[in-house]
Design an enzyme around this catalytic site. Structure first.
Site, PDB file in Angstrom:
ATOM      1  N   GLU A  19      -5.770  -8.731  -3.502  1.00  0.00           N
ATOM      2  CA  GLU A  19      -6.633  -7.797  -4.248  1.00  0.00           C
ATOM      3  C   GLU A  19      -8.087  -7.959  -3.817  1.00  0.00           C
ATOM      4  O   GLU A  19      -8.434  -8.844  -3.058  1.00  0.00           O
ATOM      5  CB  GLU A  19      -6.544  -8.069  -5.759  1.00  0.00           C
ATOM      6  N   ASN A 157      -7.751  -1.429 -13.761  1.00  0.00           N
ATOM      7  CA  ASN A 157      -7.715  -1.605 -12.314  1.00  0.00           C
ATOM      8  C   ASN A 157      -8.915  -0.933 -11.651  1.00  0.00           C
ATOM      9  O   ASN A 157     -10.043  -1.158 -12.034  1.00  0.00           O
ATOM     10  CB  ASN A 157      -6.375  -1.132 -11.746  1.00  0.00           C
ATOM     11  N   ASP A 203      -3.731   1.752  -8.385  1.00  0.00           N
ATOM     12  CA  ASP A 203      -4.210   0.378  -8.512  1.00  0.00           C
ATOM     13  C   ASP A 203      -5.696   0.361  -8.150  1.00  0.00           C
ATOM     14  O   ASP A 203      -6.487   1.080  -8.743  1.00  0.00           O
ATOM     15  CB  ASP A 203      -3.372  -0.544  -7.621  1.00  0.00           C
TER      16      ASP A 203
END
Length: 296
Positions: A19, A157, A203
């Site tokens: 991420e 997100n 996301d």
């Protein structure tokens, strides 16, 4: 028809949940994290070297600090880190603020700094929908202070702003939507929806210099670029199902870096997706924007 851009593996790793790809123009490196392993990665595309430092607890986001070093979202707290401090106490994360959480199952998730040097970070809990929030942190007279901007969130997100700063694009993943918010007069008011998804969830996301919104599709094998009117303009098919985030980097900010995940895949799925968890890159023909830094 949307344009299709083919990615390439930039780093063949098996991240559990990659991420927060963040380009650091001060050192020409890409920072990214592996959340459940608590790993901070420093990838140098010039050499291909990826160095890793581990921390206790989940590490969900990384941002720049204007005074130098980094800002980390670690568990329920935001901390400052000087990655060049070597060893000893100065090299350890320095807690700035612990955010209130409804339960021990909640933690911080994705985060990003805005043009005013404030750090926006959301929270999440896997099995408690509607109990998380989006927070905004800034430096005040008593140190780092926070305000809750949005409640009733499930898994906070991607978040980024239009080039002129008047709009924000935000994904609360289980909603299946990238929502549009007005930021006029320092407010945060929902005004519409950029895109909806039924077979996957949005996301992480990033906005390029032209105002295009790039959305990573978890369980969607792709990154999509949308124009501000919601038109699907470009697709990056990714040979990994769990696409988690994306961000521009490189000295000219014309390389789109894409993080992915391997967590939750079966042995058969992992065999079919040997690049699940890898870091990908492509050159889609547009530039990104320099990352803002936290002013505190």
């Amino acid at each position: 028809m949307p344009v299709v851009h083919q990615p390439r593996p930039a780093l063949d790793v098996r991240a559990a949940l990659g991420e927060s790809p963040l380009w650091d123009a001060r050192a020409n490196v890409l920072w990214w994290v592996d959340i459940p392993r608590g790993e901070l990665h420093r990838f140098d595309p010039a050499t291909g070297e990826d160095t890793v430092r581990g921390f206790e607890g989940p590490l969900s986001a990384v941002a720049l600090r204007a005074s130098g070093g980094l800002l980390l979202a670690l568990g329920a707290q935001v901390a400052a880190l000087d990655p060049g401090a070597g060893s000893g106490p100065a090299a350890e994360p320095r807690p700035l603020l612990r955010l209130p959480m409804p339960s021990s199952e909640h933690r911080l998730n994705d985060g990003r700094c805005d043009a005013r040097g404030r750090f926006w970070v959301g929270s999440m809990a896997e099995d408690a929908p509607g109990t998380a929030a989006l927070h905004r942190l800034e430096s005040g007279p008593a140190g780092t202070e926070s305000v809750q901007v949005l409640g009733g969130v499930s898994i906070s997100n991607g978040l980024d702003w239009s080039p002129d700063g008047t709009l924000a694009y935000y994904a609360d993943s289980p909603s299946g939507e990238v929502a549009v918010f007005s930021c006029a007069d320092d407010g945060f008011t929902r005004t519409g929806t950029l895109a909806r998804f039924t077979d996957c969830v949005p996301d992480g996301l990033t906005v390029d210099a032209e105002g295009g919104v790039w959305v990573a599709l978890y369980d969607g094998h792709a990154v999509h670029r949308y124009l501000p009117d919601g038109t699907l303009d470009a697709v990056v098919p990714v040979p990994a199902a769990m696409v988690t985030s994306c961000g521009f980097g490189g000295p000219d900010l014309r390389t789109l870096y894409i993080t992915t995940a391997s967590r939750g895949l079966s042995d058969a799925e992992l065999a079919e997706q040997p690049l699940a968890g890898a870091l990908f890159a492509c050159e889609p023909g547009v530039a990104g924007r320099p990352a803002h830094a936290f002013a505190g």
